[in-house]
Structures are given as C-alpha cells and as structure tokens.
Design an enzyme around this catalytic site. Structure first.
Site, PDB file in Angstrom:
ATOM      1  N   PRO A 117       0.829  -1.205   0.000  1.00  0.00           N
ATOM      2  CG  PRO A 117      -0.751  -1.555   1.660  1.00  0.00           C
ATOM      3  CD  PRO A 117       0.561  -2.067   1.155  1.00  0.00           C
ATOM      4  CD  GLU A 118       2.512   3.241  -4.449  1.00  0.00           C
ATOM      5  OE1 GLU A 118       2.578   4.441  -4.788  1.00  0.00           O
ATOM      6  OE2 GLU A 118       2.709   2.303  -5.252  1.00  0.00           O
ATOM      7  NE  ARG A 134       9.068  -1.518  -5.664  1.00  0.00           N
ATOM      8  CZ  ARG A 134       8.838  -0.678  -4.656  1.00  0.00           C
ATOM      9  NH1 ARG A 134       9.843  -0.174  -3.958  1.00  0.00           N
ATOM     10  NH2 ARG A 134       7.608  -0.334  -4.341  1.00  0.00           N
ATOM     11  CE  LYS A 154       5.529   3.450  -0.032  1.00  0.00           C
ATOM     12  NZ  LYS A 154       6.376   2.576  -0.873  1.00  0.00           N
TER      13      LYS A 154
END
Length: 272
Positions: free
Chosen positions: A2-3, A261, A53
């Site tokens: 989750p961001e 990423r 986060k």
C-alpha cells in the site's frame, strides 16, 4: 505494498470505527507486546494517523501503536468479536463495544511513547507527506536541493526521505502527468518543469486518495468507462498497462525496471 493514499484511507477507516473510544479487548501476536494488552485496555484512542506508508494509533497516557503493512499486511474492520474469512495470520486486534480493528500479516508492529515514536528509524527520516497540506512550492524547493537534484526521478520517488508515501504506481503516474522521463534528474529540468512536477505530485496523490485508487482525471475515467473499458485499464494512465495504448497519444506503453522496481513509460509523452 500500500502507498500513501491507501494508508491514509486505512487510517480514516480505523479512526471512524474505533476513534475516541476505549477498547474492551486487545490482542498482540508477538510475545514482547503481550504486556501492552492490559496496559491499553480501557485507554481512549485519541488519534489514528498515517505517516508515509506507516500508521500510528495513539492512546491516552502517551501510548502509540506503530504498524507498517509491508507487502502483506491488511487491516479489516468488523463488528466487535467477528473475524474475516482469511488464511492470513492475526497480528493485532483492537476491539471496542461496537467494532474491531484487525491487522493481519503485518511484519512490523510496536508500542512506543511519543519520544520513541519521534526517534523511530523509519518515521524520523520521512520527507513531506503529500496528503498533509504541503504546498507545491515546498516540493519544488526540495526537489532541487543538493542531496536530491542529481538523482534520477525513478530513484528519487522511491526515497521516503524525499516525499513520503510514494511507491511504484504513484511514481509512474506522477512522472507521466508531469511528462517527465524517469531517467531525468531534477538538475536536467527547467524551473517550469520542476514546478509542473511538484503540482503533479500533489494532484495525482490527492486524486488517488479521494477516489480510492484512480489516478486518471474523472472526465477521462468516465469517458473510458462509458466506452466499456474495464476499471483496471482506466484507473491509471500507464501503471500496469504494458503494451496498451497511451490514453492521450495512443503510443504503446513500455514497461521497464528502474531502481529494482517496475515502472511504465510513454516515450512519446515523456520526453522532458
């Protein structure tokens, strides 16, 4: 993982369910936190707040539960005493008379006082949170600071010390909205482009928070939806859409790996 927008929405959900109430039952999975079950039972929950986060639930008498979902953590809100059907492992339960806030599979949970919270290794290094009223001028000034200006945007936007809460999908979407190629560095851009970037960072992050995950503007999303496009293909400009046409120019979206990423790029739109 989750961001920022997702964690802020989780904080809202937990606050609405158990905020300003006193738990009647607490459960910690980890043995070293077991003593806090009795310490926190009956103490009023004063605030629930996202930090990048991470998430902090604050109780009276200076007790704070810090948690970070990492890749697999997930919060559930259920009627008091109920549990979701899941194969995940329960790590934390906070139960009031009416609701239970349940955290499953999170790998990082701790209980601290405000001094320890301020000195926490993750929290003390966080940059400005884009959902906490920061101005775009502040972001622009920060972007050209010495420690940041020579780093590629692909790397910079994963650095929680630069802007907290930004991760994979926000990185892709912010840079697309600003029309900046991920390999560019702040020192490569004009003042005008830096200002555009700072506004895009706020716009995209705020939009995702407000809409529950959409980074495309409402008019574009509604247009695509009316044409029968599925949500997974209209919720983002680029992210997760490798090989599909850019919503703006029609060029094929490219997928790459930068700073370890995945990231998505429109070579036609992102020329700056």
């Amino acid at each position: 993982m989750p961001e920022g927008p997702e964690v802020h929405r989780e904080a809202d959900k937990i606050r609405n369910a158990i905020g300003n109430q006193s738990p009647i039952y607490l459960y910690f999975y980890h043995d070293h936190l077991k003593p806090f079950e009795s310490d926190l039972t009956g103490k009023q929950i004063e605030n629930v707040e996202a930090y990048g986060k991470g998430l902090v639930i604050s109780f009276q008498d200076d007790f704070h539960i810090y948690s970070h979902n990492q890749l697999y953590g997930k919060w559930y809100i259920k009627p008091a005493g109920d549990y979701p059907k899941t194969n995940r492992e329960l790590r934390l339960e906070i139960r009031t008379d009416r609701k239970s806030a349940l955290l499953y599979s999170a790998s990082e949970i701790d209980v601290m006082d405000s001094v320890s919270l301020h000195e926490h290794s993750y929290l003390k290094k966080l940059g400005p949170d884009l959902l906490k009223g920061v101005e775009h001028e502040t972001i622009a000034e920060r972007t050209v600071e010495t420690q940041f200006r020579r780093k590629s945007f692909a790397s910079l936007l994963l650095n929680q010390g630069f802007l907290s809460g930004v991760g994979n999908y926000l990185r892709t979407e912010i840079l697309y909205d600003a029309r900046i190629h991920p390999k560019k560095r702040p020192m490569d851009l004009s003042d005008e482009s830096i200002e555009t970037f700072s506004k895009s960072a706020l716009t995209i992050t705020g939009r995702s928070y407000e809409t529950g995950g959409l980074t495309t503007p409402e008019d574009l999303a509604m247009k695509l939806k009316s044409e029968g496009v599925k949500r997974r293909n209209y919720r983002h400009y680029l992210f997760g859409r490798e090989g599909k046409p850019c919503h703006i120019c029609g060029s094929s979206i490219q997928k790459s790996k930068m700073s370890g990423r995945r990231i998505y790029i429109c070579d036609t739109c992102q020329k700056d």
